[in-house]
Scaffold this motif. Structure first.
Motif, short mmCIF file in Angstrom:
data_model
loop_
_atom_site.label_atom_id
_atom_site.label_comp_id
_atom_site.label_asym_id
_atom_site.label_seq_id
_atom_site.Cartn_x
_atom_site.Cartn_y
_atom_site.Cartn_z
N LEU A 1 5.05 1.21 11.06
CA LEU A 1 4.60 2.55 10.76
C LEU A 1 4.71 3.46 11.97
O LEU A 1 5.11 4.62 11.88
CB LEU A 1 3.14 2.47 10.31
N VAL B 1 4.21 0.40 2.08
CA VAL B 1 4.01 -0.34 3.32
C VAL B 1 3.38 -1.70 3.02
O VAL B 1 2.53 -1.81 2.14
CB VAL B 1 3.10 0.53 4.23
N GLY C 1 1.32 -4.16 4.94
CA GLY C 1 0.65 -4.35 6.23
C GLY C 1 1.08 -3.24 7.15
O GLY C 1 0.81 -2.07 6.92
N GLU C 2 1.81 -3.60 8.18
CA GLU C 2 2.30 -2.57 9.09
C GLU C 2 3.80 -2.37 8.92
O GLU C 2 4.36 -1.43 9.46
CB GLU C 2 1.96 -3.00 10.52
N MET D 1 0.87 -1.16 0.00
CA MET D 1 0.00 0.00 0.00
C MET D 1 0.92 1.22 0.00
O MET D 1 1.93 1.22 0.69
CB MET D 1 -0.82 -0.02 1.29
N ILE D 2 0.57 2.21 -0.77
CA ILE D 2 1.39 3.43 -0.73
C ILE D 2 0.62 4.46 0.04
O ILE D 2 -0.48 4.85 -0.33
CB ILE D 2 1.69 3.95 -2.15
N ILE D 3 1.18 4.88 1.13
CA ILE D 3 0.52 5.87 1.98
C ILE D 3 1.34 7.14 1.91
O ILE D 3 2.56 7.11 1.84
CB ILE D 3 0.48 5.37 3.44
N ASN D 4 0.64 8.24 1.98
CA ASN D 4 1.28 9.53 1.95
C ASN D 4 1.20 10.16 3.32
O ASN D 4 0.12 10.38 3.82
CB ASN D 4 0.48 10.40 1.00
N MET D 5 2.34 10.40 3.93
CA MET D 5 2.29 11.26 5.12
C MET D 5 2.54 12.64 4.59
O MET D 5 3.68 13.05 4.42
CB MET D 5 3.38 10.82 6.09
#
Lengths: 395, 229, 348
Positions: free
Chosen positions: A376, A52, A54-55, A31-35
């Motif tokens: 994360l 990411v 999972g975690e 998963m690509i998450i943006n902070m």
């Protein structure tokens, strides 16, 4: 399926990977998450693109540049060398005195200018006070990243005293324009020495209180120990400096090893991480190195206050600064690490080129390396322990 | 065995450090708050505080040092030279004022509060005050106009300067012409002796003037040039 | 009870409604007070003042907060699962509120005097997990899903130490009915279960270490049940913005918030009823009675709520795996040891 351009082509696939006919390795289940540029951690406008699984973090790609304000371009257009100082302040706004000090040292070396003793003593006091203020922000916001809101406010309460001292001297609380090439803009007011001594006496128990509340708290230790371990060789290869480098076990401090100003006259020890609560070079080590550096700074300030000579702080300020054609690189130790100014002069009154080697920029580059494989929740702590100020990263 | 011991040691550490932390925060419950309730209570700023700029325009001699020193170019100054017969007075520090300050604008929105403009001022007329509450609703109101000359006065001053320069140029041209043509001047000196009207000198001067090139404002240069060439 | 027979069907329905609506009134009032208390306690622990401008020292601020939440725009993202999204806050609140029915507020007031009181409370409060999962999933937001998953794992894991701690109180008293347990502890502070209960002296002294540890574990597990720091990872502000709450605004967010505060009092109330003597006065017969009972119960509950607030503003947050470690490898083994010890002492 996401084709990951940042990963190198490998010849052995890992679980969850597929090898395509063209030879590229494709990963699944990510998963690509943006902070994003704004996030509740108080670090400024930094965008972290996190890949990411999972975690578990697979990759972190920092995107910077949101606070780029063209410091170096401005410096080329100033009509004299002194006018660059307000711009140098604004690069790392939480450690402004150190930024000015670095620039003044660089230009003075280029001019081969000797400054009076009193100026050197006052500069050291201001730089060390600013180091304490900057580290207070670093450890306070680090506590917030870990979830503890109260130590942050205690740290800021102490910082208020330091800012009051600065305001008494030069009139500004955050961006000073105080350390000029060749001297200082104002002399110390009469009540400064007493108030500074009071501050040193007040501050030492506050460090202990902060340690009791946060640093040695078992929950905090368990969060920070063995997280974001930066091995010694990786730190040196990535050119990390400052508390990040020292926490990894490298005993290197520019104030002692490449001395500038009068630091070699005082008795103090650079603090090195020993891995007391986990591995050498984890986030807890960086935190404790910063806490202990604050104690050492108080020691330096007390010694300097004892020995300030009398003198005129504006005696050596040149009327016109016109260095010979040439260039110089001078480095100083800011709270974040090695700040270098590379100044080129073409013989005129205005600098030809001023490049700032920003410690936070270089330290940030090691972030992907130390956060792979972590969780994360750890990434927030690791990013906090690098202690970046985006003004300096982006200049 | 050490794993079990470590396990219990961990639990003991957790509980004891938590208890220490809680004791600290509990003690702080009884410490008086350090908040200054701002709009009702305002802290007194130290003497050297650097906030809004103020210019005492009566003391300004129009030297432009502050505008040159400003790193963000927020000061705009335009001046009009005064003529020798005008007396603009002296500043409170004893400097003689020779320039009308027609425009003195500070864009306080651009100001970075570095005080670099304060140091070079010879009369110490630009200072940083301790006023920090100066927000405006309209951004144009953040451009402070310190000059007290009305447009009428500025025009009048410019006119006066222009005229004075023209007269100076005319005089210069006349002097140059007088040097270039000595004979007509001997005649003019002789003319009043013959008992002609008193008005004749002007006539001859006028004729002299007609002989030399007519001076116009840029002409002093050209007459000088013709004199030189 | 005889009077009720004369009221007829509608009368008894009305009475039942009023009887069951009293906790709602209590929850609303309590939420206002706790909102204020949380802000002020947090502020003074940090050497600062909190609200000072709305009302005297900010006493009207909770009203302002609630008014603000009520008049906000109700946004539902287009890709969200509408039915679940709307239903989630209500499910969470219902889960908490239903458990309130078994809590004895006073000797004369208990929502429903069922013999399975403690069991009922633990079972029904698990509805909250369902509600949170619904909320996180229906928001259609990666961060919300993260928060919901973590929260579900956390709450389910910490129900085990909670249930075991309640089991110890039940073992000593012999009844699951919370009203009975409270009556068992009447007569003064020495009769409270945390100090061993009204048992013969040798048994009592042997029981005290176990009951103290049990109360501590119950308190810690209840912190995790309500998602408070150090267990507030689902709402970790520095990472997930607001966790499963991210997409909620206005009235629905107020519902979640209210449910969280109600849950805080619920777990405090259960701990008070089981271990701290419920509505009985610590001085025995002095200052006891139905109305005084209410005062004591709410007072003791508020002391525990204050403790929860105090801990929140002191401690940092635990990571997910450490949270699980504590629940499964520390609290549960200790609870088993306590059950073994208490059982042994009671039998002998």
């Amino acid at each position: 399926m996401i084709e990951s351009k940042t990963l190198p082509t490998r010849y052995v696939t890992r679980p969850g990977e597929i090898r395509t006919s063209s030879g590229k390795t494709l990963r699944t289940d990510e998963m690509i998450i943006n902070m994003g540029p704004q996030h509740p951690s108080t670090h400024g406008v930094l965008r972290l693109e996190i890949v990411v699984d999972g975690e578990i973090i697979v990759d972190v790609i920092p995107h910077i540049g949101y606070l780029h304000r063209c410091f170096e371009k401005h410096a080329e257009h100033m009509s004299n060398y002194q006018q660059v100082i307000p711009y140098a302040d604004r690069m790392d706004y939480v450690a402004a005195m150190n930024m000015e000090h670095g620039y003044a040292v660089a230009v003075e070396r280029m001019l081969k200018l000797e400054v009076p003793e009193r100026v050197e003593y006052i500069r050291v006091i201001m730089a060390e006070l600013q180091r304490i203020a900057s580290h207070l922000i670093a450890v306070g916001t680090f506590g917030i990243d870990a979830g503890a809101f109260t130590p942050f406010l205690y740290a800021f309460h102490d910082r208020e005293h330091i800012l009051d001292l600065f305001e008494m001297t030069c009139g500004a609380r955050l961006l000073y324009n105080y350390i000029w090439v060749g001297g200082l803009s104002h002399d110390l007011p009469e009540q400064f020495v007493d108030k500074c001594k009071e501050f040193c006496v007040y501050f030492k128990p506050r460090i202990k209180q902060f340690n009791d509340l946060l640093t040695y708290n078992e929950i905090f230790v368990k969060r920070c120990a063995n997280v974001g371990v930066l091995p010694k060789d990786v730190a040196i290869n990535y050119a990390c400096s400052g508390p990040m480098l020292r926490a990894s076990g490298v005993n290197w401090d520019l104030r002692r090893d490449d001395p500038y100003s009068i630091y070699n006259r005082f008795e103090w020890e650079p603090q090195v991480g020993k891995g007391e609560m986990g591995t050498v070079g984890d986030t807890w080590d960086r935190h404790i190195v910063r806490m202990r550096e604050m104690e050492q700074s108080v020691k330096i300030i007390e010694q300097a206050l004892e020995g300030i000579p009398a003198g005129n702080v504006q005696a050596a300020i040149p009327k016109k600064i016109r260095p010979e054609v040439g260039e110089i690189y001078a480095r100083t130790e800011t709270p974040r690490g090695e700040l270098g100014y590379y100044v080129m002069s073409d013989g005129s009154a205005s600098p030809f080129r001023v490049k700032a080697r920003s410690p936070a920029f270089v330290n940030l580059s090691v972030l992907p390396e130390i956060s792979r494989g972590g969780m994360l929740a750890d990434l927030v702590l690791i990013a906090g322990s690098v202690d970046i100020v985006l003004g300096e990263v982006d200049r | 065995m050490s794993a079990v011991k470590g396990y219990f040691h961990n639990i003991w550490l957790a509980l004891s450090t938590v208890a220490i932390g809680m004791k600290i925060t509990f003690k702080h419950l009884f410490v008086p708050a350090v908040t200054v309730q701002y709009p009702d209570v305002k802290m007194k700023l130290p003497d050297r505080a650097r906030n809004r700029l103020y210019v005492n325009i009566d003391d300004c001699i129009g030297c432009d040092q502050c505008a040159m020193a400003c790193p963000v170019d927020c000061i705009t100054i335009e001046t009009v030279k005064s003529t020798p017969d005008q007396d603009l007075g002296t500043t409170s520090t004893g400097h003689k004022k020779r320039l009308h300050v027609s425009v003195f604008d500070i864009d306080i929105a651009k100001c970075c509060y570095c005080a670099l403009c304060v140091y070079p001022c010879p009369t110490e007329c630009i200072v940083m005050t301790d006023v920090y509450e100066f927000s405006e609703f309209d951004r144009k109101n953040l451009i402070y106009n310190y000059s007290i000359m009305t447009p009428h006065e500025i025009d009048a001053a410019r006119e006066k300067l222009k005229k004075a320069e023209e007269e100076a140029a005319a005089k210069k041209a006349a002097a140059a012409a007088a040097k270039a043509a000595p004979a007509p001047s001997a005649q003019t000196l002789a003319a009043p002796m013959t008992g002609g009207a008193v008005g004749t000198p002007t006539k001859t001067e006028g004729s002299n003037a007609a002989q030399s090139p007519k001076p116009t404002t840029p002409a002093p240069d050209s007459s000088g040039q013709t004199g030189n060439s | 009870m005889d009077a009720l027979d004369n009221l007829g069907v509608w009368g008894s329905v009305l009475v039942a409604l009023v009887w069951s609506a009293l906790p709602v009134v209590f929850i609303l009032l309590y939420a206002l007070v706790t909102l204020y208390m949380e802000m002020k306690v947090a502020a003074h622990m940090q050497d600062r003042l909190a609200y000072m401008r709305t009302g005297w020292h900010g006493t009207l601020q909770p009203f302002a907060d609630i008014l603000k939440l009520l008049q906000k725009e109700d946004t539902i993202s287009q890709a969200a699962d509408k039915k679940l999204f709307i239903l989630a806050p209500y499910v969470v609140f219902i889960g908490t509120y239903a458990a309130f029915s078994a809590i004895p507020f006073s000797s004369i007031y208990i929502g429903s005097n069922i013999d399975l009181g403690a069991f009922f409370v633990v079972a029904v409060s698990s509805l909250v997990v369902v509600g949170i999962l619904m909320g996180g999933w229906a928001s259609n937001n990666k961060w919300s899903i993260f928060g919901a998953m973590r929260s579900a794992a956390q709450m389910v894991s910490y129900e085990i130490p909670t249930a075991l701690a309640i089991l110890i109180a039940v073992m000593i008293t012999g009844s699951l009915n919370l009203q009975e347990v409270t009556k068992f502890q009447e007569g003064g502070i020495h009769n409270w279960l945390i100090f061993g209960g009204p048992l013969p002296l040798t048994q009592k002294l042997l029981l005290i270490p176990f009951t103290l540890v049990t109360f501590l574990i119950l308190f810690i597990a209840s912190l995790a049940e309500v998602n408070r720091t150090p267990f507030d990872l689902p709402e970790a502000e520095s990472e997930l913005v607001q966790g499963f709450n991210t997409e909620y605004s206005g009235m629905r967010f107020a519902m979640f918030y209210l449910a969280e505060y109600a849950n805080m009092f619920l777990v405090s109330g259960v701990a008070v009823a089981l271990f701290l003597g419920g509505w009985s006065s610590p001085f025995g017969s002095f200052l006891s009675g139905p109305v005084w009972g209410l005062f004591w119960f709410i007072g003791k509950g508020m002391v525990l709520v204050f403790l929860q607030i105090w801990i929140r503003w002191t401690l940092p947050r635990l990571r997910v795996d450490q949270l699980m470690y504590i629940s499964w490898k520390v609290l549960t083994p200790f609870m088993f040891a306590c059950i073994f010890g208490v059982g042994l002492i009671l039998v002998l």
